[in-house]
Design a protein around this motif. Structure first.
Motif, PDB file in Angstrom:
ATOM      1  N   ARG A 254      -5.320  12.549  -3.190  1.00  0.00           N
ATOM      2  CA  ARG A 254      -5.575  13.661  -2.273  1.00  0.00           C
ATOM      3  C   ARG A 254      -6.631  14.631  -2.821  1.00  0.00           C
ATOM      4  O   ARG A 254      -7.361  15.237  -2.051  1.00  0.00           O
ATOM      5  CB  ARG A 254      -4.251  14.378  -1.938  1.00  0.00           C
ATOM      6  CG  ARG A 254      -3.544  14.978  -3.112  1.00  0.00           C
ATOM      7  CD  ARG A 254      -2.128  15.424  -2.761  1.00  0.00           C
ATOM      8  NE  ARG A 254      -1.195  14.282  -2.677  1.00  0.00           N
ATOM      9  CZ  ARG A 254       0.092  14.406  -2.390  1.00  0.00           C
ATOM     10  NH1 ARG A 254       0.618  15.591  -2.124  1.00  0.00           N
ATOM     11  NH2 ARG A 254       0.865  13.350  -2.345  1.00  0.00           N
TER      12      ARG A 254
ATOM     13  N   SER B  83      -6.985   2.911   5.529  1.00  0.00           N
ATOM     14  CA  SER B  83      -6.132   2.546   4.388  1.00  0.00           C
ATOM     15  C   SER B  83      -6.973   1.792   3.367  1.00  0.00           C
ATOM     16  O   SER B  83      -6.920   2.056   2.172  1.00  0.00           O
ATOM     17  CB  SER B  83      -4.988   1.616   4.815  1.00  0.00           C
ATOM     18  OG  SER B  83      -4.267   2.146   5.866  1.00  0.00           O
TER      19      SER B  83
ATOM     20  N   GLN C 296      -4.729  13.529   9.428  1.00  0.00           N
ATOM     21  CA  GLN C 296      -4.104  14.842   9.626  1.00  0.00           C
ATOM     22  C   GLN C 296      -4.669  15.876   8.633  1.00  0.00           C
ATOM     23  O   GLN C 296      -4.921  17.026   9.007  1.00  0.00           O
ATOM     24  CB  GLN C 296      -2.598  14.671   9.367  1.00  0.00           C
ATOM     25  CG  GLN C 296      -1.729  15.654  10.082  1.00  0.00           C
ATOM     26  CD  GLN C 296      -0.257  15.253   9.966  1.00  0.00           C
ATOM     27  OE1 GLN C 296       0.174  14.656   8.982  1.00  0.00           O
ATOM     28  NE2 GLN C 296       0.520  15.576  10.987  1.00  0.00           N
TER      29      GLN C 296
ATOM     30  N   ASN D 139       3.491   5.504   6.880  1.00  0.00           N
ATOM     31  CA  ASN D 139       3.315   5.375   8.324  1.00  0.00           C
ATOM     32  C   ASN D 139       2.742   3.991   8.620  1.00  0.00           C
ATOM     33  O   ASN D 139       1.652   3.847   9.135  1.00  0.00           O
ATOM     34  CB  ASN D 139       2.369   6.464   8.854  1.00  0.00           C
ATOM     35  CG  ASN D 139       2.972   7.856   8.748  1.00  0.00           C
ATOM     36  OD1 ASN D 139       3.833   8.230   9.539  1.00  0.00           O
ATOM     37  ND2 ASN D 139       2.537   8.621   7.747  1.00  0.00           N
TER      38      ASN D 139
ATOM     39  N   VAL E 288       3.174  13.750   3.997  1.00  0.00           N
ATOM     40  CA  VAL E 288       2.661  13.377   2.684  1.00  0.00           C
ATOM     41  C   VAL E 288       3.790  13.467   1.652  1.00  0.00           C
ATOM     42  O   VAL E 288       4.609  14.381   1.703  1.00  0.00           O
ATOM     43  CB  VAL E 288       1.502  14.337   2.321  1.00  0.00           C
ATOM     44  CG1 VAL E 288       1.132  14.236   0.853  1.00  0.00           C
ATOM     45  CG2 VAL E 288       0.285  14.044   3.196  1.00  0.00           C
TER      46      VAL E 288
ATOM     47  N   LEU F 113      -4.681  20.584   1.800  1.00  0.00           N
ATOM     48  CA  LEU F 113      -3.360  19.995   2.014  1.00  0.00           C
ATOM     49  C   LEU F 113      -2.248  20.898   1.467  1.00  0.00           C
ATOM     50  O   LEU F 113      -1.146  20.944   2.004  1.00  0.00           O
ATOM     51  CB  LEU F 113      -3.315  18.619   1.334  1.00  0.00           C
ATOM     52  CG  LEU F 113      -2.122  17.723   1.601  1.00  0.00           C
ATOM     53  CD1 LEU F 113      -1.968  17.415   3.083  1.00  0.00           C
ATOM     54  CD2 LEU F 113      -2.256  16.421   0.825  1.00  0.00           C
TER      55      LEU F 113
ATOM     56  N   TYR G   3      -3.369   4.858  -3.159  1.00  0.00           N
ATOM     57  CA  TYR G   3      -2.435   5.040  -2.035  1.00  0.00           C
ATOM     58  C   TYR G   3      -1.534   6.258  -2.212  1.00  0.00           C
ATOM     59  O   TYR G   3      -0.314   6.177  -2.063  1.00  0.00           O
ATOM     60  CB  TYR G   3      -1.586   3.776  -1.820  1.00  0.00           C
ATOM     61  CG  TYR G   3      -2.408   2.539  -1.583  1.00  0.00           C
ATOM     62  CD1 TYR G   3      -3.152   2.381  -0.408  1.00  0.00           C
ATOM     63  CD2 TYR G   3      -2.457   1.513  -2.524  1.00  0.00           C
ATOM     64  CE1 TYR G   3      -3.928   1.244  -0.203  1.00  0.00           C
ATOM     65  CE2 TYR G   3      -3.225   0.377  -2.320  1.00  0.00           C
ATOM     66  CZ  TYR G   3      -3.946   0.253  -1.154  1.00  0.00           C
ATOM     67  OH  TYR G   3      -4.699  -0.869  -0.942  1.00  0.00           O
TER      68      TYR G   3
ATOM     69  N   ILE H  15      -1.845   9.067  -0.344  1.00  0.00           N
ATOM     70  CA  ILE H  15      -1.467   9.371   1.042  1.00  0.00           C
ATOM     71  C   ILE H  15      -1.912   8.185   1.889  1.00  0.00           C
ATOM     72  O   ILE H  15      -2.702   7.358   1.424  1.00  0.00           O
ATOM     73  CB  ILE H  15      -2.123  10.684   1.546  1.00  0.00           C
ATOM     74  CG1 ILE H  15      -3.650  10.566   1.605  1.00  0.00           C
ATOM     75  CG2 ILE H  15      -1.745  11.851   0.644  1.00  0.00           C
ATOM     76  CD1 ILE H  15      -4.332  11.803   2.199  1.00  0.00           C
ATOM     77  N   ASP H  16      -1.398   8.058   3.097  1.00  0.00           N
ATOM     78  CA  ASP H  16      -1.824   6.926   3.926  1.00  0.00           C
ATOM     79  C   ASP H  16      -2.860   7.371   4.944  1.00  0.00           C
ATOM     80  O   ASP H  16      -3.214   8.557   5.031  1.00  0.00           O
ATOM     81  CB  ASP H  16      -0.627   6.193   4.543  1.00  0.00           C
ATOM     82  CG  ASP H  16       0.133   7.017   5.571  1.00  0.00           C
ATOM     83  OD1 ASP H  16      -0.473   7.908   6.202  1.00  0.00           O
ATOM     84  OD2 ASP H  16       1.336   6.748   5.754  1.00  0.00           O
ATOM     85  N   SER H  17      -3.382   6.423   5.697  1.00  0.00           N
ATOM     86  CA  SER H  17      -4.517   6.733   6.571  1.00  0.00           C
ATOM     87  C   SER H  17      -4.152   7.778   7.632  1.00  0.00           C
ATOM     88  O   SER H  17      -4.968   8.631   7.980  1.00  0.00           O
ATOM     89  CB  SER H  17      -5.050   5.460   7.218  1.00  0.00           C
ATOM     90  OG  SER H  17      -4.052   4.853   7.998  1.00  0.00           O
ATOM     91  N   ILE H  18      -2.934   7.739   8.123  1.00  0.00           N
ATOM     92  CA  ILE H  18      -2.529   8.703   9.159  1.00  0.00           C
ATOM     93  C   ILE H  18      -2.422  10.107   8.561  1.00  0.00           C
ATOM     94  O   ILE H  18      -2.888  11.089   9.145  1.00  0.00           O
ATOM     95  CB  ILE H  18      -1.209   8.243   9.821  1.00  0.00           C
ATOM     96  CG1 ILE H  18      -1.484   6.959  10.624  1.00  0.00           C
ATOM     97  CG2 ILE H  18      -0.615   9.350  10.694  1.00  0.00           C
ATOM     98  CD1 ILE H  18      -0.297   6.384  11.362  1.00  0.00           C
ATOM     99  N   GLN H  19      -1.860  10.185   7.380  1.00  0.00           N
ATOM    100  CA  GLN H  19      -1.788  11.481   6.686  1.00  0.00           C
ATOM    101  C   GLN H  19      -3.186  11.990   6.346  1.00  0.00           C
ATOM    102  O   GLN H  19      -3.445  13.199   6.375  1.00  0.00           O
ATOM    103  CB  GLN H  19      -0.950  11.336   5.410  1.00  0.00           C
ATOM    104  CG  GLN H  19       0.509  11.002   5.710  1.00  0.00           C
ATOM    105  CD  GLN H  19       1.225  10.409   4.499  1.00  0.00           C
ATOM    106  OE1 GLN H  19       0.605   9.971   3.540  1.00  0.00           O
ATOM    107  NE2 GLN H  19       2.550  10.391   4.558  1.00  0.00           N
TER     108      GLN H  19
ATOM    109  N   LYS I 117       0.825  -1.209   0.000  1.00  0.00           N
ATOM    110  CA  LYS I 117       0.000   0.000   0.000  1.00  0.00           C
ATOM    111  C   LYS I 117       0.862   1.263   0.000  1.00  0.00           C
ATOM    112  O   LYS I 117       0.355   2.359   0.220  1.00  0.00           O
ATOM    113  CB  LYS I 117      -0.934  -0.014   1.212  1.00  0.00           C
ATOM    114  CG  LYS I 117      -1.881  -1.208   1.234  1.00  0.00           C
ATOM    115  CD  LYS I 117      -2.760  -1.221   2.481  1.00  0.00           C
ATOM    116  CE  LYS I 117      -3.631  -2.470   2.505  1.00  0.00           C
ATOM    117  NZ  LYS I 117      -4.418  -2.561   3.755  1.00  0.00           N
TER     118      LYS I 117
ATOM    119  N   LEU J  67       2.613   2.535   2.177  1.00  0.00           N
ATOM    120  CA  LEU J  67       2.374   3.329   3.378  1.00  0.00           C
ATOM    121  C   LEU J  67       3.676   3.958   3.873  1.00  0.00           C
ATOM    122  O   LEU J  67       4.715   3.311   3.904  1.00  0.00           O
ATOM    123  CB  LEU J  67       1.811   2.462   4.508  1.00  0.00           C
ATOM    124  CG  LEU J  67       0.486   1.745   4.248  1.00  0.00           C
ATOM    125  CD1 LEU J  67       0.071   0.984   5.503  1.00  0.00           C
ATOM    126  CD2 LEU J  67      -0.598   2.725   3.848  1.00  0.00           C
TER     127      LEU J  67
ATOM    128  N   ILE K  57       5.168  11.482  12.624  1.00  0.00           N
ATOM    129  CA  ILE K  57       4.325  11.209  11.470  1.00  0.00           C
ATOM    130  C   ILE K  57       5.089  11.587  10.202  1.00  0.00           C
ATOM    131  O   ILE K  57       5.580  12.706  10.068  1.00  0.00           O
ATOM    132  CB  ILE K  57       3.003  11.995  11.533  1.00  0.00           C
ATOM    133  CG1 ILE K  57       2.172  11.504  12.727  1.00  0.00           C
ATOM    134  CG2 ILE K  57       2.214  11.839  10.226  1.00  0.00           C
ATOM    135  CD1 ILE K  57       0.909  12.294  12.977  1.00  0.00           C
TER     136      ILE K  57
END
Lengths: 222, 144, 305
Positions: C86, C108, C133, A158, A201, C145, C124, C126-130, A154, A156, A198
């Motif tokens: 995004r 995700s 945010q 993070n 992006v 963003l 994908y 950006i990821d789930s944490i981004q 994915k 990722l 974190i």
């Protein structure tokens, strides 16, 4: 190196169906190292195509050549005489090599004999795996030398996601979870705190999403 | 019509199959005369291209005869050969050449009778399959 | 109040909350969503509408949310970063805000390989944490963003998922901390079957004080049959189903009753765990059991704040 694999023989046969004189051109760079498009593979494919066409009762003349590198015009041009005698050129180089060939011989049909698969390493003889996605902005300093862009399903930044189990990725038990590997390595280096931050992006424009990429070194240009 | 007599190329390892063929001769065993033996230092020396060239040049069958598994003088040459034979079988199958035309056998140098048996077995198999499709289609028999 | 959603009000007022999952159909029938809404509206505080769950194409989560909202049920908009970059994520957030959706769950998403379009290109970007945010920034700073201003409010109660059962276990709480730092107001966990492991995880959560910074809703998956238990134990990555659960289901004379019993026992245990602020019931294709579970768990009627 660039890893490639030979296209299915059925597909190659279909591609060359209407040609009588074929030049198979290998490359002694990456694709030779991964046993896909070097001189040896050129002769194997040549023999295979001759057998197939003989069986069909349709003659084919196959010439064979392998160049030091197909991604450089000087080397590609060396094949000029043989190219002139062929109806079509079947290149076993990576996609870059195939295109360089087509660029240098504008009036010749140039066909790809391989699928270019990834940038990777030799794990052991006969086993190669992906390591780099060529994203144009290396982050290996922040990820313990293991790339989540190339090796996380994915991508990722993070990770790991909730599908990481027993060190494996959710997509397959044969795929390592790179985030598990990153965590293991940072734990060994006593640097796990690096992952508490974190990761911002990513700018994907150098990864090809900003259009085709090019590099120019003025000091080297003639 | 004359009965079809297959041409079979046998790549024989000097340590086992070749010696076994010798022994079969000394023992005056009768076996099919269709086998053309090619001496190799080890079946690990056999590459995909060697098998393909034999087929390309008109062999109706190819056999690779190496040492018993675990008995290779170069430790794993016969395992390499096994993988390559499997690889070639697959490639040939996909272009319409019967996979059974190529086979790997394992035997020891003491097995003269086994060599004769393999020769007969392979000859029978190829007779059943008929001539190589390469020979059937444009019968360039004299070239072979 | 960040969003003014019912879920936010309840959680902020310290009520033990109940949410459930209402998956949209593989088709265009609004009735499917409405039927699930009817079944669940009295026993839940908000309903999650899944977003192409397990990478199988379904009616969009946003339209499912609107259908629920129209009938007076509060939705939680699930969004995965697998299918949108995004630009698309932000535009959908704006649209959802305009349509009055007040809860969002940032995920995700299961890999496209598992779904019914396995040859799709995963996004994908950006990821789930981004993503969390980004939504927080849209809400609190009114910024996209890229730093540009957003006109109007983006009032969302921001949720995230947590899986205490995935590996590496020690890192799971760090990942939760990152989600909380990114801006997760509430957390819905993976289905809990392995209670000791969950309790151990919650202790680590409390040690970091995360339970005071976010509202954790424990996930529950009612089991219908021993086959389902076995399947989840053996085939679902990121799920930990202990052998005892499978055995109980196998030995049960009435498996469905046993499934309900297991679920109720779990709720009782979860109520006692410090830092658990509610439950999230994922009764896939068994939505009609939810009201009974909530009722028998003594969580009815649902409070109004």
């Amino acid at each position: 190196m660039i890893i490639a694999e030979m296209k299915p023989i059925e597909e190659i046969l279909d591609m060359i169906r209407s040609y009588q004189r074929i030049l198979i051109v290998g490359c002694k760079g990456c694709v030779a190292v991964c046993s896909t498009g070097g001189p040896k593979e050129v002769s194997v494919l040549g023999s295979l195509l001759r057998i197939a066409r003989k069986k069909e009762g349709r003659d084919i003349v196959i010439d064979e050549e392998s160049l030091d590198r197909q991604c450089e015009p000087e080397f590609v041009d060396l094949a000029g005489d043989k190219v002139a005698d062929a109806d079509a050129v079947l290149s076993l180089a990576c996609g870059a090599g195939v295109q360089m060939f087509a660029e240098r011989f504008q009036d010749k049909v140039v066909l790809p004999g391989c699928n270019t698969t990834f940038l990777g390493v030799t794990e052991e003889l006969g086993v190669w795996s992906e390591r780099c996605a060529g994203c144009g902005n290396c982050i290996l300093d922040k990820t313990a030398g293991l790339c989540p862009i190339a090796r996380c399903s994915k991508q990722l930044l993070n990770g790991p996601c909730g599908g990481s189990m027993n060190g494996k990725c959710e997509i397959s038990k044969d795929v390592d979870c790179v985030w598990q590997l990153i965590i293991d390595r940072l734990t060994r280096l006593n640097r796990l705190e690096m992952l508490e931050e974190i990761f911002p992006v990513k700018d994907w424009s150098p990864a090809g999403h900003g259009g085709p990429r090019k590099m120019v070194r003025e000091d080297l240009k003639t | 019509m004359k009965e079809f007599e297959p041409k079979i190329i046998a790549f024989c390892c000097q340590y086992c199959a070749y010696a076994a063929a010798d022994l079969a001769g000394s023992m005056r065993l009768k076996y099919a005369p269709n086998i053309r033996i090619v001496l190799v230092p080890c079946t690990g020396r056999i590459d995909v291209i060697h098998i393909l060239r034999a087929v390309e040049n008109g062999a109706d069958g190819v056999l690779v005869a190496g040492c018993l598994e675990g008995g290779c003088h170069f430790v794993e040459g016969n395992f390499k050969a096994k993988n390559r034979v499997r690889y070639v079988k697959n490639l040939l199958g996909r272009i319409g050449i019967e996979e059974e035309r190529v086979e790997m056998f394992n035997l020891s140098s003491a097995e003269g009778p086994r060599f004769a048996e393999i020769a007969n077995e392979m000859t029978e198999r190829i007779k059943t399959l008929g001539p190589s499709p390469l020979r059937r289609e444009n019968s360039t028999e004299e070239n072979i | 109040m960040k969003s003014g959603s019912n879920l936010e009000r309840l959680l902020e007022s310290g009520q033990f909350s109940v949410t459930a999952e209402a998956g949209p159909p593989k088709g265009t029938s609004s009735k499917v969503v409405q039927r699930k809404g009817e079944l669940l509206k009295l026993c839940c505080d908000a309903l999650n509408v899944t977003d192409n769950q397990t990478a199988i194409v379904r009616m969009s989560s946003l339209s499912g949310c609107v259908l629920l909202k129209e009938m007076g049920v509060e939705p939680v908009l699930q969004m995965v970063v697998r299918d949108r970059n995004r630009l698309a994520l932000q535009s959908d957030i704006l649209g959802a805000a305009a349509l009055g959706i007040r809860n969002v769950l940032c995920l995700s998403g299961d890999h496209q390989k598992f779904g019914n379009h396995p040859t799709a290109k995963g996004v994908y970007d950006i990821d789930s944490i981004q993503f969390i945010q980004m939504v927080k920034n849209m809400r609190d700073e009114h910024k996209f963003l890229n730093g540009e201003d957003i006109s109007g409010d983006v009032p969302f109660f921001i949720g995230a998922a947590a899986n205490p059962f995935a590996d590496p276990f020690e890192f799971r709480v760090i990942r939760l901390a990152k989600k909380v730092a990114a801006g997760a107001d509430f957390i819905q966990t993976q289905g809990v079957f392995d209670m000791p492991k969950f309790i151990e995880w919650m202790k680590m959560v409390r040690d970091r004080g995360l339970d005071e910074k976010t509202h954790i809703l424990a996930g529950l998956i009612p089991i219908k049959s021993v086959g389902m238990a076995r399947y989840m134990r053996n085939n679902v990555s990121g799920l930990s189903v202990p052998k005892e659960i499978v055995d109980r289901m196998a030995d049960a004379r009435e498996p469905k009753e046993e499934g309900v019993k297991i679920c109720l026992e779990s709720i009782e245990q979860l109520k006692e765990v410090d830092g658990i602020h509610g439950i999230h019931i994922m009764a896939v294709a068994w939505e009609d059991i939810v009201s009974r579970i909530v009722e028998e768990a003594g969580l009815m009627p649902r409070p109004v704040v």
